[in-house]
Design a protein around this motif. Structure first.
Motif, short mmCIF file in Angstrom:
data_model
loop_
_atom_site.label_atom_id
_atom_site.label_comp_id
_atom_site.label_asym_id
_atom_site.label_seq_id
_atom_site.Cartn_x
_atom_site.Cartn_y
_atom_site.Cartn_z
N GLY A 122 0.78 -0.73 0.53
CA GLY A 122 0.01 0.36 -0.10
C GLY A 122 0.79 1.43 0.18
N GLU A 123 2.05 1.29 -0.26
CA GLU A 123 3.12 2.45 0.57
C GLU A 123 3.34 3.57 -1.38
OE1 GLU A 123 4.00 -0.59 -0.76
OE2 GLU A 123 5.37 -0.74 -2.09
N ARG A 140 -4.72 3.68 -6.57
CA ARG A 140 -4.06 2.16 -5.76
C ARG A 140 -3.49 1.18 -7.03
NH1 ARG A 140 -2.55 1.89 -0.83
NH2 ARG A 140 -4.19 2.90 0.85
N ALA A 141 -2.14 1.10 -7.45
CA ALA A 141 -1.82 -0.13 -8.56
C ALA A 141 -2.47 -1.13 -8.35
CB ALA A 141 -0.39 0.09 -8.44
N ALA A 151 0.36 4.47 -4.04
CA ALA A 151 -0.43 4.75 -4.24
C ALA A 151 -0.19 6.00 -3.08
CB ALA A 151 -1.74 4.86 -3.81
P1 1OR Z 1 -0.73 0.52 -3.68
O1 1OR Z 1 -0.42 2.03 -3.18
O2 1OR Z 1 -0.80 1.17 -5.60
C1 1OR Z 1 -1.40 -1.68 -4.05
O3 1OR Z 1 -1.55 -0.16 -3.37
C2 1OR Z 1 -0.35 -2.10 -3.48
O4 1OR Z 1 -0.15 -3.42 -3.92
C3 1OR Z 1 0.65 -1.47 -3.95
O5 1OR Z 1 0.50 -0.23 -3.84
C4 1OR Z 1 1.86 -2.57 -3.37
O6 1OR Z 1 2.07 -2.02 -2.47
C5 1OR Z 1 1.35 -3.80 -4.11
N1 1OR Z 1 2.79 -4.30 -8.59
C6 1OR Z 1 1.97 -3.52 -8.12
N2 1OR Z 1 1.96 -3.15 -6.84
C7 1OR Z 1 1.89 -4.05 -6.07
C8 1OR Z 1 2.31 -5.15 -6.25
C9 1OR Z 1 2.80 -5.13 -7.99
N3 1OR Z 1 2.87 -5.92 -5.42
C10 1OR Z 1 2.33 -6.08 -4.41
N4 1OR Z 1 1.94 -4.32 -4.88
N5 1OR Z 1 3.48 -5.57 -8.84
C11 1OR Z 1 4.59 -5.74 -10.31
C12 1OR Z 1 3.13 -6.45 -11.33
C13 1OR Z 1 3.91 -6.33 -12.91
C14 1OR Z 1 3.82 -7.26 -8.08
C15 1OR Z 1 5.34 -7.43 -7.73
C16 1OR Z 1 5.61 -9.19 -8.10
#
Ligand code: 1OR
Length: 300
Positions: free
Chosen positions: A117-118, A127-128, A120
């Motif tokens: 969750g870091e 949120r990704a 965003a």
């Molecule tokens: P956020 O604040 O966007 C969702 O909320 C969270 O999921 C994100 O922060 C990350 O902490 C977590 N890509 C993007 N976010 C990921 C991913 C990820 N894995 C965990 N998060 N991956 C890339 C995929 C192309 C996965 C990598 C193994």
């Protein structure tokens, strides 16, 4: 890359008072254990650490299939996992059809000691990914956006930027996604050694794994007469004791001024799972005598 805008402090936080959520002694003890292995907290000074402990809120996620974060939402909290597993789903197209509930594909699972969750909060972005509980008895510690940005974020930016280039050059990590290398960067600690100093001592228990950033180091078995390997930039060592819970199989000694990036046992187990197969394969690659350290250049 980091936009200038995302580095600005939140505009509404001029007379910011950090939140204080009082905790029982029992909660505090669990909280300290939960964050002890977590990178972002380890380099905080006393005051900042205390402030973050006060600001964290416990959140129980009792059952599987509870959505903690929904892709596309605005970011409100950063989470550290005390217990339970959490699945990460990404829907690349935004299509409603994709995967269960339109959540897309599962890309990762994060367990105790991990965090999510870091992104965003760091980049002021939606949120990704979607994050869903995958087990019973989940416990999270949630940190609000402003405290995260004020206290933890600069640390995370600095480390991710500092290590991005180097980690991208390490052959062992080349199969990982950039996001996985960023999480490793969070957990690394830079340590320097002078010529002749032991980085690892044969026979001792192992508590860390090393990536060599600069300089050269030599591995010796059975005393310093028997050099078995030389390491240079981008090489790794110290994995055997952690993979197999065995004492250090060799000493590794700095040959000149050496800088290493050190990864503790917890981070190693949590973050290098995807390359464990590569480490194990390389141990024995191309060797007749199955010397467990012969995965890199042999000293001649
Ligand atoms: P956020 O604040 O966007 C969702 O909320 C969270 O999921 C994100 O922060 C990350 O902490 C977590 N890509 C993007 N976010 C990921 C991913 C990820 N894995 C965990 N998060 N991956 C890339 C995929 C192309 C996965 C990598 C193994």
């Amino acid at each position: 890359s980091v936009s200038a805008e995302s580095m600005q402090p939140d505009s509404d936080s001029g007379n910011w008072k950090p939140p204080k959520h009082s905790k029982t002694a029992e909660q505090l003890e669990r909280l300290r254990a939960a964050v002890s292995g977590n990178f972002l907290f380890s380099s905080l000074d006393e005051d900042s650490f205390q402030l973050v402990l006060d600001a964290l809120m416990e959140k129980s996620i009792p059952a599987p299939n509870i959505k903690v974060i929904t892709q596309g939402d605005e970011g409100d909290f950063f989470y550290v996992i005390e217990s339970g597993d959490f699945d990460i789903y990404i829907n690349p197209s935004g299509s409603v059809e994709a995967g269960p509930d339109g959540m897309g594909n599962k890309v990762a699972t994060i367990g105790p000691g991990g965090s999510f969750g870091e992104l965003a909060l760091m980049y002021n972005a939606p949120r990704a990914a979607t994050v869903v509980s995958a087990s019973k008895g989940g416990l999270l510690w949630a940190l609000d956006r402003v405290t995260f940005r004020r206290i933890l974020m600069n640390n995370a930016f600095q480390k991710r930027e500092m290590y991005e280039g180097f980690l991208g050059e390490v052959p062992l990590l080349s199969s990982l996604k950039p996001y996985e290398r960023a999480k490793i960067a969070d957990a690394l600690e830079t340590v320097k050694f002078e010529p002749g100093q032991n980085i690892i001592t044969e026979g001792e228990p192992g508590d860390a794994f090393y990536l060599l950033e600069s300089g050269h180091a030599v591995a010796y078995k059975h005393g310093v007469d028997h050099a078995v390997k030389e390491y240079g930039r981008g090489d790794f060592f110290g994995e055997l004791a952690l993979l197999d819970d065995k004492p250090r199989a060799a000493s590794v000694i700095a040959k000149d001024n050496v800088t290493v990036a050190k990864l503790g046992r917890d981070g190693f187990k949590r973050l290098l799972g995807p390359v464990e197969g590569i480490m194990r394969r390389e141990e024995y690659e191309g060797t007749e005598d199955l010397d467990p350290l012969s995965h890199q250049k042999t000293v001649t």
